[in-house]
Design an enzyme around this catalytic site. Structure first.
Site, mmCIF file in Angstrom:
data_model
loop_
_atom_site.group_PDB
_atom_site.id
_atom_site.type_symbol
_atom_site.label_atom_id
_atom_site.label_comp_id
_atom_site.label_asym_id
_atom_site.label_seq_id
_atom_site.Cartn_x
_atom_site.Cartn_y
_atom_site.Cartn_z
ATOM 1 N N HIS A 58 -12.430 6.120 30.236
ATOM 2 C CA HIS A 58 -13.339 5.546 30.520
ATOM 3 C C HIS A 58 -14.584 5.326 29.534
ATOM 4 O O HIS A 58 -15.062 4.516 29.168
ATOM 5 C CB HIS A 58 -14.048 5.918 31.792
ATOM 6 C CG HIS A 58 -15.118 5.347 32.410
ATOM 7 N ND1 HIS A 58 -15.044 3.995 32.766
ATOM 8 C CD2 HIS A 58 -16.416 5.844 32.819
ATOM 9 C CE1 HIS A 58 -16.388 3.973 33.269
ATOM 10 N NE2 HIS A 58 -17.022 4.861 33.276
ATOM 11 N N HIS A 109 -12.113 8.519 33.935
ATOM 12 C CA HIS A 109 -12.837 8.373 34.996
ATOM 13 C C HIS A 109 -11.791 8.885 36.247
ATOM 14 O O HIS A 109 -10.824 8.199 36.045
ATOM 15 C CB HIS A 109 -13.324 6.861 35.178
ATOM 16 C CG HIS A 109 -14.421 6.644 36.363
ATOM 17 N ND1 HIS A 109 -14.152 6.832 37.625
ATOM 18 C CD2 HIS A 109 -15.812 6.540 36.354
ATOM 19 C CE1 HIS A 109 -15.178 6.372 38.119
ATOM 20 N NE2 HIS A 109 -15.998 6.618 37.416
ATOM 21 N N GLU A 155 -18.187 5.619 40.811
ATOM 22 C CA GLU A 155 -18.506 6.827 41.496
ATOM 23 C C GLU A 155 -19.308 6.672 42.729
ATOM 24 O O GLU A 155 -19.236 7.432 43.639
ATOM 25 C CB GLU A 155 -19.037 7.808 40.440
ATOM 26 C CG GLU A 155 -19.155 9.265 40.977
ATOM 27 C CD GLU A 155 -19.583 10.033 39.722
ATOM 28 O OE1 GLU A 155 -18.933 10.139 38.764
ATOM 29 O OE2 GLU A 155 -20.501 10.611 39.629
ATOM 30 N N GLN A 204 -13.690 10.690 28.152
ATOM 31 C CA GLN A 204 -14.044 10.590 29.869
ATOM 32 C C GLN A 204 -12.868 10.048 30.360
ATOM 33 O O GLN A 204 -12.738 8.650 30.115
ATOM 34 C CB GLN A 204 -15.423 10.643 30.134
ATOM 35 C CG GLN A 204 -15.418 10.524 31.597
ATOM 36 C CD GLN A 204 -16.819 10.487 32.183
ATOM 37 O OE1 GLN A 204 -17.552 9.291 32.253
ATOM 38 N NE2 GLN A 204 -17.495 11.561 32.427
ATOM 39 N N PHE A 250 -24.762 10.901 43.048
ATOM 40 C CA PHE A 250 -23.553 10.433 42.039
ATOM 41 C C PHE A 250 -23.351 12.117 41.715
ATOM 42 O O PHE A 250 -23.920 12.900 42.031
ATOM 43 C CB PHE A 250 -24.265 9.959 40.749
ATOM 44 C CG PHE A 250 -23.869 8.464 40.613
ATOM 45 C CD1 PHE A 250 -23.820 7.622 41.352
ATOM 46 C CD2 PHE A 250 -23.139 8.155 39.464
ATOM 47 C CE1 PHE A 250 -23.148 6.314 41.235
ATOM 48 C CE2 PHE A 250 -22.499 6.907 39.244
ATOM 49 C CZ PHE A 250 -22.386 6.045 40.072
ATOM 50 N N ARG A 259 -19.844 13.345 30.198
ATOM 51 C CA ARG A 259 -20.902 12.600 30.590
ATOM 52 C C ARG A 259 -20.953 12.444 32.062
ATOM 53 O O ARG A 259 -19.944 12.328 32.724
ATOM 54 C CB ARG A 259 -20.940 11.110 30.130
ATOM 55 C CG ARG A 259 -21.998 10.175 30.630
ATOM 56 C CD ARG A 259 -22.090 8.866 29.965
ATOM 57 N NE ARG A 259 -20.974 8.044 30.080
ATOM 58 C CZ ARG A 259 -20.645 7.242 31.371
ATOM 59 N NH1 ARG A 259 -21.637 7.582 32.477
ATOM 60 N NH2 ARG A 259 -19.853 6.500 31.611
ATOM 61 N N ARG A 314 -17.071 14.474 36.737
ATOM 62 C CA ARG A 314 -15.836 13.456 36.380
ATOM 63 C C ARG A 314 -14.656 14.322 35.813
ATOM 64 O O ARG A 314 -13.582 14.158 36.305
ATOM 65 C CB ARG A 314 -16.236 12.372 35.759
ATOM 66 C CG ARG A 314 -17.040 11.384 36.336
ATOM 67 C CD ARG A 314 -17.270 10.349 35.563
ATOM 68 N NE ARG A 314 -18.218 9.124 36.420
ATOM 69 C CZ ARG A 314 -18.849 8.348 35.766
ATOM 70 N NH1 ARG A 314 -18.774 7.832 34.476
ATOM 71 N NH2 ARG A 314 -19.586 7.538 36.553
ATOM 72 N N ASP A 350 -15.724 -0.629 16.947
ATOM 73 C CA ASP A 350 -15.843 -1.377 15.611
ATOM 74 C C ASP A 350 -16.852 -0.696 14.747
ATOM 75 O O ASP A 350 -16.541 -0.689 13.632
ATOM 76 C CB ASP A 350 -16.220 -2.965 15.831
ATOM 77 C CG ASP A 350 -15.193 -3.846 16.523
ATOM 78 O OD1 ASP A 350 -14.107 -3.421 16.370
ATOM 79 O OD2 ASP A 350 -15.421 -4.686 17.295
ATOM 80 N N LEU A 394 -12.375 -0.271 36.867
ATOM 81 C CA LEU A 394 -13.072 0.817 37.604
ATOM 82 C C LEU A 394 -13.448 0.417 39.047
ATOM 83 O O LEU A 394 -13.629 -0.494 39.202
ATOM 84 C CB LEU A 394 -14.479 0.961 36.590
ATOM 85 C CG LEU A 394 -15.455 1.779 36.994
ATOM 86 C CD1 LEU A 394 -14.905 3.118 36.805
ATOM 87 C CD2 LEU A 394 -16.668 1.463 36.212
#
Lengths: 591, 236
Positions: A356, A245, A258, A243, A121, A401, A289, A224, A255
């Site tokens: 994302h 994506h 990745e 982020q 990744f 992230r 990312r 929430d 999505l």
């Protein structure tokens, strides 16, 4: 308001996604009277959409893998404002948490030797960035989130967790001393509103990607828990860090993992050029990312985008062959056909950076305890309030992230919060009961909507206006003047929402009321995001400014802390003290 | 030509003495929208219209419904796939009690799922790492674990309509087989003995509506056949 029925639990977990279910499992096993309160049946939570996997140094693909390398990647990926004690905890505890999932039955894909399959990744390395690309993301084909969420739900059934499914948490209840002692919640099916009393209230409410017009997030991701905590006066950390994506399907926003690039796919511009080779010569398509998303936007802005409008790029997968696609990326093949009308075995998928993930959230320590700042600027624990998962900011993700780290975050910190709460309850905690006026304070907005009169604007139009403001002023690239404009528009929007009208006031499964209550939360998240983004005058991780293009470690190697009462931003120190290893010193971040 | 006529099932127990079908005109602007998009456009006209939705990409299983007579997920069903004579008829999943409009009470469906003990059972001590499983053994779970509990199958099954209390139904049985065939599960005998009565499994008449409607392309009938084989092998 004294006619509200009350329900009492040792711990109430708001949210039935990965982190909530993992926390609940821990508490249910300990015999504590625990309830999960979720606005959807738990397996409908957004964790179910996670595709590529859970990143963790289980040393399967590489027997020499080391959690410290994973921690290095995580801290570097977060552009050095991840808390190093938290990243250390996540990466070192991770293998235990992943093996537990496997023992619970999670159907991981396998290598020939029978161990869990791991794929490469983005942002992964061996030997502290010196040993080349790592393959550290444990996967169940490209349906890892689905497999993980169902496995956790199944194990909660096994352990008799109490579920309040299709209940909506409205607001936190605080006692006279400011401790959180439960919440106000509504049963969606009947419309009944109850006071849920608890010594531990866990916000596991996930993200809020629906503040943007274009997002990979589920329709339920309305922040929430963030809204509830802000209305209760608690600060939010790093809310400017969102982020985008790289690969959301153009037009639909859904999505594309990745993992596609992990399996060998790559991005091309209209000339067919593999452009990431220019922006990240080493990691190429597997850079962080934020780096890939910015590179894509640069290509588009410079006229090398694809399609009639030149407003997207292509993800090329056909060279992987049908067998690999069918075995490793079956869900992507399905999604591409449905939402992009292309068969990735034959044609590239049109993609564009899409909102994302929320790196920011409720600041917590590694036990999930919510943190605020005292008068002296020091951290203070909020009694009774906990957060985990995307709603929390521990912070392991810092300013960006890494792929596969969110699922690990969920299980490691859901588990940690559960264990800590069990211990705290065993040690004994007592807080003052909430008074009538405390409960009434938590009922304010519910009452407002219920008494709203004709003439005000409707929820769908206001939601669309909010999403357009965020998309226009707080996207991949940001700039002072445009953000000023956005902040002003949001202030006006807040007034409009305060006068909005809920036409349907019925009780039975009133989804219009739920959407109205969600709109309040979107507003809170959007404003916290906007003001934090405006005030952080540097570029770091996902926060990129044209007017401050460089990282400023002198002034901004810090968390931002947004205070809702004053709508002002303060700073909070980043933790640079891992317990078992040397500090990872900030370096220039290249891939 | 972009005006679509939609007929939708309405029922609010607070105000309606009986359910009725309501007609909507929806301007699709000529686009091949998903049925869920159409529902959102309808909700802009009438905010009281109730339906469930979450992921809007076919993985959460919230928006199973009956579209022009066939069960499916609204979010991944394009109009071009279901439209007949420019008309769309939307009804809640058949056979379950209606709470309001398109929202059904899924209680019975979930009860049958829980009944099959949908969790891995293994009475040997867990190793320090994962339990090993060969790719071939793992492959046996493909086509089973992907179920999203949308209930399209069970609510299309006549056997489930007739005996929802006693027949586990295709969704529950698919998951039952998912654990029966998992090499890591050691409760096979116990699982089978829970299923050997005349109703739980054997009410399946092989009608295969479940296979025809499954939005994930899964095959509960085949899984039920495998369970039958296991039960018969037990008995002999």
């Amino acid at each position: 308001m004294s006619n509200l029925r009350s329900l009492t639990f040792d711990a109430i977990i708001i949210g039935g996604g990965g982190s909530g279910l993992r926390a609940a499992l821990e508490l249910a096993k300990s015999g504590k009277k625990t309830a999960v309160l979720s606005k959807v049946f738990p397996t409908r939570s957004h964790t179910v959409s996670a595709q590529g996997g859970i990143t963790c140094a289980i040393a399967s693909a590489d027997p020499d893998d080391d959690w410290r390398w994973h921690m290095y990647d995580t801290v570097k990926g977060g552009d050095y404002i991840a808390d190093q004690d938290a990243a250390e905890y996540m990466c070192s505890e991770g293998p235990k948490a992943v093996f537990e999932l496997e023992h619970m039955g999670l159907p991981f894909s396998r290598f020939d030797n029978g161990r869990i399959y791991q794929r490469p990744f983005g942002g992964q390395s061996k030997n502290f960035g010196e040993g080349g690309q790592a393959a550290r993301t444990c996967a169940a084909a490209d349906r890892t989130g689905h497999a993980l969420l169902h496995t956790l739900y199944q194990n909660n059934i096994k352990n008799n967790t109490v579920f309040l499914n299709e209940w909506y948490a409205v607001d936190l209840v605080k006692n006279a001393e400011g401790d959180v002692v439960g919440c106000i919640a509504m049963c969606i099916e009947t419309g009944e509103v109850v006071h849920v009393k608890s010594k531990a209230t866990v916000l596991a409410t996930g993200g809020a990607g629906r503040i943007y017009a274009s997002t990979t997030n589920a329709l339920i991701n309305t922040g929430d828990g963030i809204g509830m905590a802000l209305r209760a006066g608690f600060p939010m950390q790093d809310m400017e860090m969102w982020q985008f994506h790289p690969t959301g399907i153009y037009g639909a926003g859904t999505l594309v993992t990745e993992g596609c690039r992990g399996e060998g796919g790559y991005l091309i511009n209209k000339d067919g050029e593999r452009f990431m080779e220019r922006y990240a010569p080493n990691a190429k398509d597997l850079a962080g990312r934020d780096v890939v998303a910015r590179s894509m936007v640069m290509e588009i802005l410079e006229g090398r985008g694809c399609g009639e409008k030149g407003d997207h790029v292509f993800l090329k997968l056909d060279h992987l062959g049908e067998e690999v696609l069918g075995k490793r990326l079956p869900g992507i093949v399905e999604l591409s056909k449905t939402f992009a009308h292309v068969d990735p075995a034959k044609e590239p998928i049109p993609v564009v950076p899409t909102c994302h993930y929320m790196m920011g959230g409720i600041p917590t320590n590694v036990h999930g305890q919510a943190i605020m700042q005292g008068e002296d600027g020091k951290d203070q624990i909020v009694n009774g309030l906990f957060a985990c998962g995307e709603a929390a900011c521990v912070s392991v993700h810092g300013a960006n992230r890494l792929g596969g780290n969110s699922l690990l975050d969920l299980v490691v910190f859901g588990r940690a919060a559960g264990m800590f709460i069990e211990g705290a309850l065993n040690a004994g905690v007592e807080y003052l009961d909430a008074t009538e006026s405390d409960i009434e304070a938590a009922m304010t907005r519910m009452t407002r909507w219920n008494e709203s009169e004709e003439g005000g604007e409707t929820v769908p139009e206001l939601k669309a206006a909010l999403q357009d403001i965020m998309q226009a002023s707080f996207g991949v690239f940001r700039e002072e003047e445009n953000m000023q404009k956005g902040v002003k528009q949001l202030a006006e929007l807040r007034e409009r929402i305060a006068n909005a009208h809920l036409p349907d006031k019925s009780n039975t499964f009133n989804t219009a009321r739920v959407e109205a209550l969600e709109l309040d939360n979107l507003m809170e998240v959007a404003e916290a995001t906007a003001i934090s983004a405006l005030e952080r005058k540097e570029s770091r991780g996902a926060h990129s400014r044209y007017d401050y293009p460089d990282r400023d470690d002198v002034n901004w190697l810090k968390h931002s802390l947004y205070f809702p009462a004053t709508k002002q931003l303060k700073k909070r120190d980043v933790n640079f003290k891992p317990k078992t290893m040397a500090t990872l010193e900030p370096k220039i971040r290249t891939y | 030509m972009s005006n679509l006529q939609v007929s939708v099932y309405r029922y609010n127990p607070e105000t309606d003495s009986a359910p009725y079908m309501q007609e909507f005109q929806v301007d699709t602007k000529g686009r091949d929208l998903m049925v869920l998009d159409v529902l959102h456009l309808m909700k802009e006209q009438d905010s009281a219209l109730a339906f469930r939705r979450s992921c809007r990409e076919g993985v959460c299983g919230s928006d199973g419904m009956n579209m022009n007579g066939k069960n499916g997920l609204a979010c991944i069903t394009p109009l071009s796939e279901v439209i007949k004579d420019n008309k769309l008829v939307l009804r809640p999943l058949p056979g379950l009690p209606v709470i309001r409009d398109m929202v059904v009470d899924m209680g019975l469906f979930y009860k049958q799922y829980e009944r099959i003990q949908p969790y891995l059972q293994n009475d040997t001590p867990a190793p320090a790492i994962e339990r090993l499983q060969s790719p071939e053994d793992r492959e046996k779970l493909d086509g089973l674990y992907e179920c999203i509990l949308c209930a399209c199958c069970s609510t299309a099954c006549p056997s489930f309509w007739w005996n929802p209390e006693k027949f586990v139904g295709p969704a529950g049985l698919l998951q039952s087989y998912r654990f029966l065939v998992d090499t890591r599960d050691t409760a096979t005998q116990e699982r089978l003995s829970e299923l050997e009565d005349p109703f739980s499994v054997f009410r399946c008449r092989g009608i295969m509506n479940c296979v025809a409607v499954c939005p994930k392309g899964l095959n509960p009938t085949r899984a039920i056949g495998k369970i039958r084989e296991m039960l018969l092998a037990e008995a002999t």
